[in-house]
Design an enzyme around this catalytic site. Structure first.
Site, PDB file in Angstrom:
ATOM      1  N   LYS A   1       0.842  -1.191   0.000  1.00 59.78           N
ATOM      2  CA  LYS A   1       0.000   0.000   0.000  1.00 59.78           C
ATOM      3  C   LYS A   1       0.885   1.252   0.000  1.00 59.78           C
ATOM      4  O   LYS A   1       1.827   1.347   0.781  1.00 59.78           O
ATOM      5  CB  LYS A   1      -0.903  -0.028   1.244  1.00 59.78           C
ATOM      6  CG  LYS A   1      -2.008   0.996   1.269  1.00 59.78           C
ATOM      7  CD  LYS A   1      -2.889   0.722   2.490  1.00 59.78           C
ATOM      8  CE  LYS A   1      -4.033   1.712   2.577  1.00 59.78           C
ATOM      9  NZ  LYS A   1      -4.904   1.421   3.735  1.00 59.78           N
TER      10      LYS A   1
ATOM     11  N   GLU B   1     -18.894  -5.939  10.860  1.00 56.26           N
ATOM     12  CA  GLU B   1     -19.810  -5.150  11.682  1.00 56.26           C
ATOM     13  C   GLU B   1     -20.813  -6.013  12.441  1.00 56.26           C
ATOM     14  O   GLU B   1     -21.160  -5.711  13.589  1.00 56.26           O
ATOM     15  CB  GLU B   1     -20.552  -4.137  10.801  1.00 56.26           C
ATOM     16  CG  GLU B   1     -19.692  -3.023  10.262  1.00 56.26           C
ATOM     17  CD  GLU B   1     -18.939  -3.380   8.987  1.00 56.26           C
ATOM     18  OE1 GLU B   1     -18.171  -2.532   8.495  1.00 56.26           O
ATOM     19  OE2 GLU B   1     -19.130  -4.514   8.479  1.00 56.26           O
TER      20      GLU B   1
ATOM     21  N   ARG C   1     -25.307  -2.738   7.863  1.00 52.30           N
ATOM     22  CA  ARG C   1     -24.988  -4.140   7.646  1.00 52.30           C
ATOM     23  C   ARG C   1     -25.293  -5.000   8.870  1.00 52.30           C
ATOM     24  O   ARG C   1     -25.297  -6.220   8.786  1.00 52.30           O
ATOM     25  CB  ARG C   1     -23.500  -4.279   7.294  1.00 52.30           C
ATOM     26  CG  ARG C   1     -23.002  -3.245   6.303  1.00 52.30           C
ATOM     27  CD  ARG C   1     -21.590  -3.477   5.900  1.00 52.30           C
ATOM     28  NE  ARG C   1     -21.515  -4.532   4.904  1.00 52.30           N
ATOM     29  CZ  ARG C   1     -20.383  -4.960   4.356  1.00 52.30           C
ATOM     30  NH1 ARG C   1     -19.241  -4.443   4.717  1.00 52.30           N
ATOM     31  NH2 ARG C   1     -20.402  -5.904   3.455  1.00 52.30           N
TER      32      ARG C   1
END
Length: 615
Positions: free
Chosen positions: A251, A336, A364
């Site tokens: 990244k 979640e 969610r």
């Protein structure tokens, strides 16, 4: 002319030599750094995807072969290679290029939902459809190791091997979502990257993990070597079953400020200096900053407090708490549903969990909020960052559904602070609540100056009083500032208003019905959807109390709001001072209150004040 300027479609890539591709990769990184630092957006994830995206588009025939990006924030390179270079001048701006795949932009974009862990499920269903129809089309799902921590991804993996057709699963493994990926999966992938043992007996499990699920496995492969990537992807394309291609990327690759950023590799940036990655101006104090400080302070007084995150410690303001109280901080990964139910378990164990999550991502886990927490009346506090209009991240990131959805959970209370002072106060009230779950919501924005109340009546803060007020304006949370400015405009034209902040907006405080009875019109102002929102609940509360005062609910439509800047979008939907004022006048004329002369004076006053308000 640069090489990048010669690439308008994937076919253009196939004419380039590997030496040219290396030069192209460098040009793409330079372009991304300049464009994203100028406009803001996701920088680190895209810098890590350059060579991998080039290889994908050289091997697969998009859009005939479908490439599905999980989350989609790493699709900037894909946009560049499919003819959208010019659009980066208005990246994430109103009417400009989306920061995520968007079907209206290009036939190369299929999925535009930017919530994580979904790509494998989309891909499973799509390859099934292709298998039924018989075309020879490849489905490619690009998913990061962070997104692979989500439960939905594992449900799809469980079904993938048994599904007809085949999917090429490109695992973009950079060891991170925002921060380093957590959990047993992260440890296993690390062992594959290094070749070190990860079994308890010291032997190397290698690729057996994915093969045990009925999937082929290729890798790990250097995700910055186009030639090796192409060879692996062609092998996967020829496979007779679904295959995981494990690509190791970095990244922020190739940009020193991103590589040096230990927090999140410049995951997402505002307008920053390209040379340093630092903001070019003062970002100001945000709602998240205030929450972060106050939670640390409360944590020192409440040893039962536990902070829970779904892979977003930094963005939701939990980094300071985690540094001070690491043993009381839990990061569950992009999960979640698990975060909410594990918080329920913490509450059963005598702790008070504070789950900090983006408002849109709580969608969610509604079942878990309703039945795992709500049914048991557990003292769990949910802190919803990015509530309301978030701005440039678009439809799937606006946190505009929470007030309507959470209002259906019995026993759950929702607070909406209007400023820093009430955020601190209501957070403390929330964690002191032991009779059931609580929610605190605030926007993605700078926090404005404090707005002191004139008085507090039965929990409702009165922010403005005037003799002979015709209209009761009920401001929800951060809408208090625009509502007060609208009241000033109305007063200048002769229409006086009372402005109140209920503080706790769901369920509705009965005191609002008492206040409403003394006014000719009630207007509620919220930055959530109108249908099922606070305004509708206030209207029902007045009807139940036999108060006949009509209620006008101002808020967002039941629609997918596009990306754009937050103030501009609020104005577009009539939630700025001018829009609120205009709606009040229109409703007053409908209920037969006020005069034409008053309306004329107000409109003249609004016109004269538009310029300073806009500034």
């Amino acid at each position: 002319m640069s090489l990048l300027d010669t690439v308008n479609q994937p076919d253009d890539l196939r004419r380039l030599t590997h030496d040219q591709l290396r030069l192209l990769a460098g040009e793409i990184r330079t372009f991304l750094v300049e464009a994203v630092c100028r406009r803001g957006g996701h920088l680190g994830p895209n810098l890590g995807m350059v060579e991998l995206t080039i290889a994908l588009h050289r091997v697969f025939q998009s859009p005939r072969d479908r490439i599905i990006f999980d989350t989609g924030h790493q699709a900037y390179v894909h946009k560049l290679l499919t003819g959208r270079q010019a659009g980066f001048a208005q990246l994430r701006g109103s009417g400009g290029l989306s920061g995520y795949p968007r079907r209206a932009e290009s036939p190369h974009d299929l999925v535009e939902n930017s919530h994580a862990s979904t790509a494998l499920s989309y891909a499973t269903g799509l390859c099934w459809a292709y298998a039924l129809d018989g075309p020879d089309r490849t489905v490619v799902a690009v998913i990061g190791d962070g997104a692979l921590t989500g439960g939905l991804a594992w449900e799809a993996l469980n079904n993938l091997a048994a599904s007809p057709g085949r999917v090429v699963v490109v695992l973009n493994d950079n060891g991170r979502s925002y921060a380093p990926t957590v959990g047993g999966l992260a440890a296993h992938l690390a062992s594959l990257r290094t070749g070190s043992p990860d079994r308890r007996d010291g032997s190397t499990a290698g690729s057996e993990f994915f093969q045990a699920l009925g999937l082929s496995y290729l890798g790990p492969i250097d995700g910055h070597d186009v030639a090796r990537l192409e060879a692996a992807l062609r092998h996967a394309q020829e496979s007779d079953r679904s295959v995981v291609v494990h690509c190791v990327t970095h990244k922020g690759h190739g940009h020193p400020p991103a590589e040096a950023d230990e927090a999140d590799r410049l995951h997402t940036v505002g307008v920053v200096d390209p040379a340093t990655g630092q903001p070019t101006g003062s970002p100001g104090r945000t709602w998240t900053d205030v929450f972060a400080e106050e939670l640390v302070a409360i944590g020192g007084q409440r040893p039962d407090l536990v902070a829970v995150s779904a892979a977003m410690l930094g963005p939701t303001g939990l980094t300071g708490f985690a540094a001070r109280y690491p043993e009381r901080t839990v990061d569950v990964g992009i999960a979640e549903q698990h975060a909410i139910t594990s918080a329920a378990g913490l509450a059963f164990g005598g702790k008070h969990p504070v789950v900090a999550v983006y408002a849109t991502f709580l969608n969610r886990a509604f079942d878990q909020v309703l039945l795992d927490v709500g049914l048991h009346r557990l003292p769990v506090t949910l802190v919803l960052d990015r509530a309301g209009i978030t701005g440039p991240d678009g439809p799937s990131h606006h946190g505009m559904w929470d007030l309507a959805v959470l209002g259906t959970v019995p026993g759950l209370r929702v607070a909406a602070p209007r400023d820093a002072a009430t955020l601190r106060e209501e957070l403390r009230e929330a964690v002191d609540e032991r009779r059931g779950p609580t929610v605190l919501r605030f926007p993605k924005a700078r926090v404005d100056h404090d707005i002191p109340p004139v008085e507090r009546i039965a929990g409702v803060d009165v922010l403005r009083r005037a003799a002979g007020a015709q209209v009761l304006l009920v401001a929800v949370g951060a809408m208090a500032g625009p509502t007060l400015r609208a009241a000033d405009l109305l007063a200048a034209g002769g229409v006086e208003c009372t402005v109140v902040d209920p503080r706790w907006v769901r369920p509705v405080n009965p005191e609002l019905a008492v206040l409403a009875a003394d006014h000719a019109l009630v207007v509620t102002v919220e930055d959530g959807v109108r249908e099922g929102g606070v305004g509708g609940a206030v209207a029902q509360s007045l009807a139940d109390a036999a108060v006949a005062t009509p209620v006008c609910a101002l808020g967002l439509p039941t629609a997918f709001v596009p990306h754009g800047d937050r103030p501009g979008l609020l104005a577009e939907y009539g939630l700025d001072p001018h829009g609120i004022c205009a709606d009040v006048l229109r409703r007053l004329s409908w209920v037969g209150t006020g005069s034409r002369e008053a309306s004329r004076r107000v409109r003249a006053s609004v016109h004269s004040r538009l310029t300073p308000l806009a500034g």
